[in-house]
Design an enzyme around this catalytic site. Structure first.
Site, PDB file in Angstrom:
ATOM      1  N   HIS A  15       0.841  -1.209   0.000  1.00 49.55           N
ATOM      2  CA  HIS A  15       0.000   0.000   0.000  1.00 49.55           C
ATOM      3  C   HIS A  15       0.872   1.253   0.000  1.00 49.55           C
ATOM      4  O   HIS A  15       0.648   2.183  -0.796  1.00 49.55           O
ATOM      5  CB  HIS A  15      -0.912  -0.018   1.232  1.00 49.55           C
ATOM      6  CG  HIS A  15      -1.590   1.289   1.499  1.00 49.55           C
ATOM      7  ND1 HIS A  15      -2.844   1.586   1.024  1.00 49.55           N
ATOM      8  CD2 HIS A  15      -1.171   2.396   2.182  1.00 49.55           C
ATOM      9  CE1 HIS A  15      -3.176   2.819   1.395  1.00 49.55           C
ATOM     10  NE2 HIS A  15      -2.177   3.320   2.102  1.00 49.55           N
ATOM     11  N   GLU A  16       1.876   1.282   0.867  1.00 50.19           N
ATOM     12  CA  GLU A  16       2.747   2.451   0.935  1.00 50.19           C
ATOM     13  C   GLU A  16       3.528   2.637  -0.360  1.00 50.19           C
ATOM     14  O   GLU A  16       3.775   3.759  -0.807  1.00 50.19           O
ATOM     15  CB  GLU A  16       3.709   2.330   2.122  1.00 50.19           C
ATOM     16  CG  GLU A  16       3.035   2.258   3.483  1.00 50.19           C
ATOM     17  CD  GLU A  16       2.140   3.454   3.766  1.00 50.19           C
ATOM     18  OE1 GLU A  16       2.436   4.554   3.267  1.00 50.19           O
ATOM     19  OE2 GLU A  16       1.141   3.286   4.484  1.00 50.19           O
ATOM     20  N   HIS A  55       1.654   4.535  -3.053  1.00 48.75           N
ATOM     21  CA  HIS A  55       1.775   5.996  -3.017  1.00 48.75           C
ATOM     22  C   HIS A  55       2.994   6.445  -3.821  1.00 48.75           C
ATOM     23  O   HIS A  55       2.937   7.449  -4.534  1.00 48.75           O
ATOM     24  CB  HIS A  55       1.917   6.470  -1.567  1.00 48.75           C
ATOM     25  CG  HIS A  55       0.665   6.362  -0.766  1.00 48.75           C
ATOM     26  ND1 HIS A  55      -0.512   6.965  -1.136  1.00 48.75           N
ATOM     27  CD2 HIS A  55       0.402   5.727   0.417  1.00 48.75           C
ATOM     28  CE1 HIS A  55      -1.445   6.712  -0.227  1.00 48.75           C
ATOM     29  NE2 HIS A  55      -0.908   5.951   0.715  1.00 48.75           N
ATOM     30  N   GLU A  83      -5.507   7.326  -1.072  1.00 49.16           N
ATOM     31  CA  GLU A  83      -5.440   6.120  -0.237  1.00 49.16           C
ATOM     32  C   GLU A  83      -6.195   4.966  -0.888  1.00 49.16           C
ATOM     33  O   GLU A  83      -5.758   3.806  -0.815  1.00 49.16           O
ATOM     34  CB  GLU A  83      -6.018   6.416   1.153  1.00 49.16           C
ATOM     35  CG  GLU A  83      -5.212   7.401   1.971  1.00 49.16           C
ATOM     36  CD  GLU A  83      -3.811   6.921   2.291  1.00 49.16           C
ATOM     37  OE1 GLU A  83      -3.608   5.686   2.361  1.00 49.16           O
ATOM     38  OE2 GLU A  83      -2.917   7.766   2.444  1.00 49.16           O
TER      39      GLU A  83
END
Length: 417
Positions: A276-277, A280, A356
């Site tokens: 997930h990070e 970004h 997000e």
């Protein structure tokens, strides 16, 4: 002056009462269609956890909505009562050098605000500790507060020195020149933050679990993240909350895991969080965030310049400000900028929530593990006693991430792409 101060205090008291009533009346009911699903907290939280989560969230949300207006009230009273003017006079009396005068004024103002707000900030710290979120000792908390004070003082001193020099040089276009200088400064701070600023608060070291590090770096290679190490940070001595992030830009980009995350999540869940990070990073959200921040700053500086000029011309006597270039006008600058930032929260938070969601989609595509995503979100909720379905105002002004209700529901229903 006395009348205006009393009116300001009464308005603040009315606002506090209204916000308290709004927060305490929210029940956090889960929509019937989602009851019994993976997104329903009843399915993954105990009765005690549910009770504490609801109670803690209400208090924390209430404190959030009064913290910023409390600062506005302090800035206003500092001006109206003449505290800012007094600090300026004392600073000028200490030296003939303008840099020393600026440093003295800022030290008095910053110290005064720090001391006045200390009881409020201590209450928030003790509240977090009483609910089992914070594990930080009082001495460590005070140390972090002093580090914050020092970092903010140095940063503000540089900003104020340049800002008021620009005001004296160009009374009409200072805001534009200040904004132009913000661009390289923002990029510089973002670049050095992971390696200079963050280590002031915590110790960072290479991830001890080398097998896990190899798997994370394999994901990083697919995401074209220029990282050769995964860093672990010792957050367990300060909090029970969980977190991970990719910070910095260029060669200073760092993949960081809180040790609490490593201790509480399974390997699959950690890999999803890291994916997930990395999402970004892949979608360049840091750069989009910087661009959006600078765009809002442009509008904010322009409105602040126009607003300060009008207020000083009309109410300068009441505020004890003779002209804009007086450093005693700095609390007015902080007041207006803080109000504009607060009002822009719904827009910036909306954009952040969209990013997000994109990062969640990327993580699912990379890991192809919906179950790990769902259980990771559930554990994050429990660890932080988070509210899965907050009131509308709270979501607009506080939530940079989608609510856990939305995230779990979306991940649970979607097919990996």
């Amino acid at each position: 002056m006395k009348k205006i101060s009393i009116i300001a205090l009464l308005l603040f008291a009315v606002y506090v009462f209204c916000m308290y009533s709004y927060m305490m009346s929210h029940s956090g009911v889960i929509p019937q269609a989602l009851q019994g699903t993976a997104a329903d907290p009843v399915m993954f939280m105990s009765g005690k956890e549910l009770y504490l989560s609801e109670e803690y969230s209400k208090i924390r949300n209430f404190l959030f909505f009064i913290a910023t207006p409390l600062e506005w009230l302090l800035y206003f009273l500092v001006l109206v009562i003449g505290v800012s003017r007094y600090f300026e006079k004392v600073a000028i009396a200490q030296s003939k050098w303008r840099l020393v005068q600026n440093a003295g004024y800022l030290f008095f103002l910053s110290g005064f605000l720090y001391i006045v707000l200390l009881p409020f900030n201590y209450y928030r710290y003790s509240l977090s500790k009483s609910y089992g979120i914070s594990t930080q000792t009082l001495s460590s908390w005070l140390r972090d507060g002093l580090v914050d004070f020092g970092v903010n003082f140095v940063t503000t001193f540089i900003i104020v020195t340049v800002l008021y020099w620009l005001i004296r040089k160009s009374a009409k276009r200072w805001w534009l020149y200040a904004w132009l200088l913000m661009i390289p400064m923002t990029l510089f701070v973002t670049f050095i933050q992971p390696v200079v600023i963050a280590p002031l608060y915590n110790d960072f070291y290479p991830l001890k679990d080398k097998e896990l590090e190899a798997k994370i770096l394999a994901f990083a290679g697919q995401a074209h993240i220029p990282a050769t190490h995964v860093y672990e940070v010792n957050m367990a001595e300060k909090t029970n909350a969980l977190n991970a992030y990719v910070a910095g830009i260029g060669s200073n980009a760092r993949i960081v895991l809180w040790d609490t995350t490593l201790n509480r999540l399974s390997e699959d869940e950690v890999l999803f969080i890291m994916a997930h990070e990395m999402g970004h990073y892949v979608e360049k959200h840091v750069y989009w965030g910087i661009t959006g921040y600078l765009a809002l700053a442009f509008v904010g500086f322009w409105l602040t310049a126009k607003g300060m000029t009008w207020l000083i011309a009309r109410y300068g006597r009441l505020l004890h400000i003779d002209k804009l270039s007086d450093i005693r006008s700095f609390p007015l600058f902080l007041l207006m900028l803080s109000m504009l930032l607060f009002l822009s929260n719904p827009l910036s938070n909306y954009v952040s929530r969209y990013q997000e969601i994109r990062a969640d989609d990327y993580a699912i595509a990379l890991t192809k593990d919906k179950q790990a995503a769902v259980t990771a979100f559930q554990k994050l909720t429990i660890a932080g006693l988070s509210e899965v379905n907050p009131p509308t105002l709270v979501k607009w002004f506080r939530y940079t991430h989608p609510t856990m209700l939305e995230r779990i529901q979306k991940v649970d229903e979607q097919e990996p792409k």
